[in-house]
Motif scaffolding. Structure first.
Motif, PDB file in Angstrom:
ATOM      1  N   UNK A  41     -23.087 114.559  15.941  1.00  0.00           N
ATOM      2  CA  UNK A  41     -22.650 113.526  14.998  1.00  0.00           C
ATOM      3  C   UNK A  41     -23.840 112.940  14.251  1.00  0.00           C
ATOM      4  N   UNK A  42     -24.952 112.723  14.931  1.00  0.00           N
ATOM      5  CA  UNK A  42     -26.156 112.206  14.273  1.00  0.00           C
ATOM      6  C   UNK A  42     -26.688 113.199  13.248  1.00  0.00           C
ATOM      7  N   UNK A  43     -26.654 114.477  13.580  1.00  0.00           N
ATOM      8  CA  UNK A  43     -27.109 115.502  12.641  1.00  0.00           C
ATOM      9  C   UNK A  43     -26.204 115.539  11.412  1.00  0.00           C
TER      10      UNK A  43
ATOM     11  N   UNK B 244     -17.574 122.114  14.306  1.00  0.00           N
ATOM     12  CA  UNK B 244     -18.022 122.134  15.701  1.00  0.00           C
ATOM     13  C   UNK B 244     -17.889 120.746  16.318  1.00  0.00           C
ATOM     14  N   UNK B 245     -18.222 119.717  15.558  1.00  0.00           N
ATOM     15  CA  UNK B 245     -18.068 118.346  16.055  1.00  0.00           C
ATOM     16  C   UNK B 245     -16.605 118.040  16.341  1.00  0.00           C
ATOM     17  N   UNK B 246     -15.726 118.485  15.472  1.00  0.00           N
ATOM     18  CA  UNK B 246     -14.292 118.292  15.691  1.00  0.00           C
ATOM     19  C   UNK B 246     -13.804 118.967  16.957  1.00  0.00           C
TER      20      UNK B 246
ATOM     21  N   UNK C 164     -33.623 110.840  34.824  1.00  0.00           N
ATOM     22  CA  UNK C 164     -33.278 112.000  34.041  1.00  0.00           C
ATOM     23  C   UNK C 164     -32.478 111.551  32.819  1.00  0.00           C
ATOM     24  N   UNK C 165     -32.841 112.046  31.675  1.00  0.00           N
ATOM     25  CA  UNK C 165     -32.180 111.698  30.423  1.00  0.00           C
ATOM     26  C   UNK C 165     -31.182 112.779  30.055  1.00  0.00           C
ATOM     27  N   UNK C 166     -29.943 112.373  29.803  1.00  0.00           N
ATOM     28  CA  UNK C 166     -28.936 113.330  29.357  1.00  0.00           C
ATOM     29  C   UNK C 166     -28.529 112.963  27.933  1.00  0.00           C
ATOM     30  N   UNK C 167     -28.247 113.978  27.148  1.00  0.00           N
ATOM     31  CA  UNK C 167     -27.833 113.776  25.767  1.00  0.00           C
ATOM     32  C   UNK C 167     -26.456 114.393  25.598  1.00  0.00           C
ATOM     33  N   UNK C 168     -25.523 113.607  25.138  1.00  0.00           N
ATOM     34  CA  UNK C 168     -24.189 114.107  24.856  1.00  0.00           C
ATOM     35  C   UNK C 168     -24.267 114.966  23.587  1.00  0.00           C
ATOM     36  N   UNK C 169     -23.815 116.200  23.669  1.00  0.00           N
ATOM     37  CA  UNK C 169     -23.916 117.127  22.541  1.00  0.00           C
ATOM     38  C   UNK C 169     -23.124 116.612  21.343  1.00  0.00           C
ATOM     39  N   UNK C 170     -21.981 116.007  21.582  1.00  0.00           N
ATOM     40  CA  UNK C 170     -21.165 115.506  20.476  1.00  0.00           C
ATOM     41  C   UNK C 170     -21.882 114.375  19.742  1.00  0.00           C
ATOM     42  N   UNK C 171     -22.555 113.495  20.481  1.00  0.00           N
ATOM     43  CA  UNK C 171     -23.287 112.404  19.849  1.00  0.00           C
ATOM     44  C   UNK C 171     -24.462 112.944  19.044  1.00  0.00           C
ATOM     45  N   UNK C 172     -25.178 113.905  19.599  1.00  0.00           N
ATOM     46  CA  UNK C 172     -26.299 114.519  18.894  1.00  0.00           C
ATOM     47  C   UNK C 172     -25.812 115.222  17.625  1.00  0.00           C
TER      48      UNK C 172
END
Length: 69
Positions: A11-13, A39-41, A1-9
């Motif tokens: 930050x990439x955006x 939101x990232x902060x 199962x792949x999980x994506x950290x919302x903060x990392x995603x």
């Protein structure tokens, strides 16, 4: 199962949006970027990395204030 950290995603955006040329940005585009950065902060603030940044910036501000006196 792949999980994506919302903060990392997020930050990439933000990085992708900030890499664009300044001339190509509209006011709405800039407002969206500001909201994404805020939101990232909020996502980073309670983490240990966020606390370390907060401490470092606090010490920097204290040093600048002390140097100005």
């Amino acid at each position: 199962m792949l999980t994506v950290n919302v903060a990392v995603l997020l930050a990439a955006v933000v990085v992708a949006r900030l890499c664009r040329r300044t001339q190509a940005r509209s006011r709405t585009d800039e407002k969206v970027t500001v909201v994404l950065v805020l939101a990232l902060g909020v996502l980073i603030a309670p983490t240990p990395v966020g606390q370390a940044l907060f401490t470092a910036l606090g010490e920097l501000a204290h040093g600048v204030t002390r140097a100005g006196q």
